[in-house]
Design an enzyme around this catalytic site. Structure first.
Site, short mmCIF file in Angstrom:
data_model
loop_
_atom_site.label_atom_id
_atom_site.label_comp_id
_atom_site.label_asym_id
_atom_site.label_seq_id
_atom_site.Cartn_x
_atom_site.Cartn_y
_atom_site.Cartn_z
N LYS A 184 0.76 -0.98 0.23
CA LYS A 184 0.14 -0.13 0.00
C LYS A 184 0.58 1.12 0.17
CE LYS A 184 -1.62 2.55 1.70
NZ LYS A 184 -1.27 4.41 1.77
N GLU A 238 -0.37 7.34 -1.26
CA GLU A 238 -1.56 8.31 -2.33
C GLU A 238 -1.21 9.21 -2.77
OE1 GLU A 238 -1.20 8.30 0.85
OE2 GLU A 238 -2.73 9.43 2.02
N SER A 290 5.07 8.50 9.76
CA SER A 290 5.59 8.91 10.35
C SER A 290 5.10 8.85 12.19
CB SER A 290 4.43 10.69 10.42
OG SER A 290 3.29 10.01 10.49
N CYS A 349 13.82 10.71 6.22
CA CYS A 349 13.82 10.20 7.73
C CYS A 349 15.92 10.06 8.08
CB CYS A 349 13.80 8.83 8.41
SG CYS A 349 14.09 8.03 7.13
N GLU A 353 9.96 17.58 14.23
CA GLU A 353 11.19 17.30 13.15
C GLU A 353 9.97 17.98 11.85
OE1 GLU A 353 8.94 13.39 10.68
OE2 GLU A 353 10.78 13.31 10.14
#
Ligand code: NAD
Length: 485
Positions: free
Chosen positions: A175, A178, A229, A284, A385
């Site tokens: 998945k 998007e 996240s 990251c 972040e």
């Protein structure tokens, strides 16, 4: 002609989602809409899980050597399509061509390592655990696994997991984010046309929160690999606990880079520029705050500013460009809010990327390299972040102080030290609580043959991504004790 609508790949067939919720997939450098992506429904996720479940037994009984051969072929196909894939990633994710090539190279390395599954999957045995009794520990695949992945590495991150899972004999659902699903769409076209895994072994479902929840709640999904996240990583981890699934959940980051007085200035500045501004700070592993120790602060600051000012920002398809845009208008606003916050908190804005004008990219989501000085560790911009091209500078007097700032931060993904002292490097790697560490390296990158992931709020779970340990995540270790009379 209408815009392309991204499709799902289930049971070796391309299927249109029935969802009426569609999002635009944009080129973040031009604002052009490239395609539309459906937010697939629960029942479409269920179709994929059913297909994967039905495919499981036959795939599980296929010899590991035969399974591995699909990956030898996949490596060749990815090499043959290297440039086209890199261009698709650059178009939808905004990164430079070299950055897209770099992440595809890492993805291919995952495939190369997964080719070794017949060796990686081997078990253990011991004769005569008692007189005439032998014991074997074998590894068996478990069933259907799924990956839920972020936007910032649309090629590489799914490959951290599925080649290992499928080579181990499991079946799989990817998945993707998007926000940039086109790279995986093309990869699945290659899988379909050039590789030919048996139906249901590897499936693609596009979507957002509803699709994710359907995967997390599905009783036939055995395990989830999540990257994104920390907020969502924590939800995924908790949900998998409730539904009894295996889970590895990789979250966000706030990475500190420590520059010691004995660091090589040229090499350090170059490495830090790449770390902080590569992928427009959307890694990251991106360096987010530089802690200088002692009197290197002034010369370092001067050189850093000089190098950051020279960076070429623009469309990633232009080979001269060194930094592209951030992913979306929404994300750009989020980063701009952090810059405002830094100013309001009293940090000194040395380089302001807010007003950048990129010729031909007026509708793109650009922010130029931005540098704050005198960032206090208590400021929000030093703690949260930002995930954009914003770098803070925090001068301190000792390595002890630097380590204590890192320890107090909630994240623990990566940290680096720049020094010519082995003693300082050892002290740092021994004490700083982060899982990926660089010594005179600005990005402690994911290597297929080593584990990858953080600690504290950057990682929820125990078995990390790829490396030999991932075989433990994707298999059950069955112990068989036997006596033959
Ligand atoms: P995100 O958390 O918004 O999305 C990640 C995935 O979760 C996507 O597939 C998305 O569809 C899904 N999702 C989003 N909100 C959800 C919700 N409420 N419920 C269920 N699913 C949801 O992350 P992102 O913005 O795509 O990616 C950036 C983040 O990923 C950064 O925090 C970055 O540090 C992190 N990241 C971490 C690593 C790592 O190795 N630790 C690697 C890459 C990115």
């Amino acid at each position: 002609m209408g815009l392309k609508i991204v499709r799902n790949y289930i049971n070796e067939e391309w299927v249109d989602s029935s969802s009426s919720s569609l999002l635009d997939v944009m080129d973040p450098a031009s604002g052009e809409v490239l395609a539309r992506v459906p937010l697939s429904t629960r029942s479409e996720v269920d179709d994929a899980v059913q297909a994967a479940q039905e495919a499981f037994w036959e795939w599980r009984t296929t010899p590991p050597l035969t399974r591995a051969r699909y990956f030898f072929r996949l490596k060749e196909v990815l090499e043959e399509n290297f440039e086209e894939l890199s261009r698709i990633t650059t178009r939808e994710a905004g990164k430079t061509l070299d950055e897209s090539r770099g992440e595809l190279r890492r993805a291919i390395e995952m495939v190369e390592v997964a080719c070794g599954i017949p060796t990686m999957m081997m078990g253990q045995n011991l004769e005569d655990i008692a007189s005439g009794i032998d014991c074997v520990a074998t590894r068996q695949p478990l069933g259907v696994f799924a990956a839920i992945t972020p936007y910032n590495f649309p090629t590489m991150v799914p490959f951290w997991f599925w080649p290992f899972a499928v080579a181990c004999g499991n079946t799989y659902i990817v998945k993707p984010s998007e926000q940039d699903p086109l790279t995986q769409q093309f990869i699945f076209e290659l899988l379909d046309e050039e590789i030919g895994f048996p139906p249901g072994v590897i499936n693609l479902v596009n979507g957002g929160q509803e699709s994710v929840e359907a995967l997390l709640e599905h009783p036939q999904v055995k395990g989830i690999s999540f990257v994104g996240s920390s907020k969502v990583a924590r939800i995924v981890y908790q949900k998998c606990g409730e539904t009894g699934k295996r889970v590895q959940s990789l979250g966000g980051a706030k990475n500190f880079l420590v520059v010691m007085p004995d660091a090589n200035l040229d090499a350090t500045v170059g490495a830090i520029i790449l770390s902080a501004f590569g992928c427009a700070g959307q890694r990251c592993l991106a360096g987010s705050t530089i802690i200088t120790v002692g009197d290197i602060y002034e010369p370092f600051k001067h050189r850093l500013l000089e190098a950051a000012r020279k960076m070429t920002v623009g469309h990633g398809l232009d080979e001269k460009v060194q930094m592209g845009p951030v992913i979306s208008a929404v994300h750009k606003q989020r980063v701009l809010n952090y810059i405002e916050q830094g100013v309001a908190e009293g940090a000194k804005l040395l380089l302001d990327g807010r007003g950048i004008i990129v010729e031909g990219g007026e509708k793109g989501f650009f922010i130029g390299p931005t540098i704050f000085d005198q960032v206090n560790p208590d400021m929000v911009i030093a703690q949260e972040e930002i995930f954009g091209p914003v770098l803070g500078l925090t001068p301190v007097d000792s390595l002890d102080e630097a380590i204590s700032i890192i320890q107090k931060n909630n994240y623990g993904n990566a940290t680096c030290i720049f020094t010519s002292s082995g003693k300082s490097a050892r002290e740092f790697t021994y004490r700083a609580e982060c899982s990926m560490m660089g010594i005179n390296i600005g990005i402690a990158a994911p290597m297929a043959f080593f584990p990858f992931g953080g600690t504290k709020d950057s990682f929820f779970g125990d078995i990390k991504g790829h490396g030999s340990e991932i075989v433990d995540f994707f298999t059950d270790r069955k112990v068989i004790i036997s006596r033959w009379l």
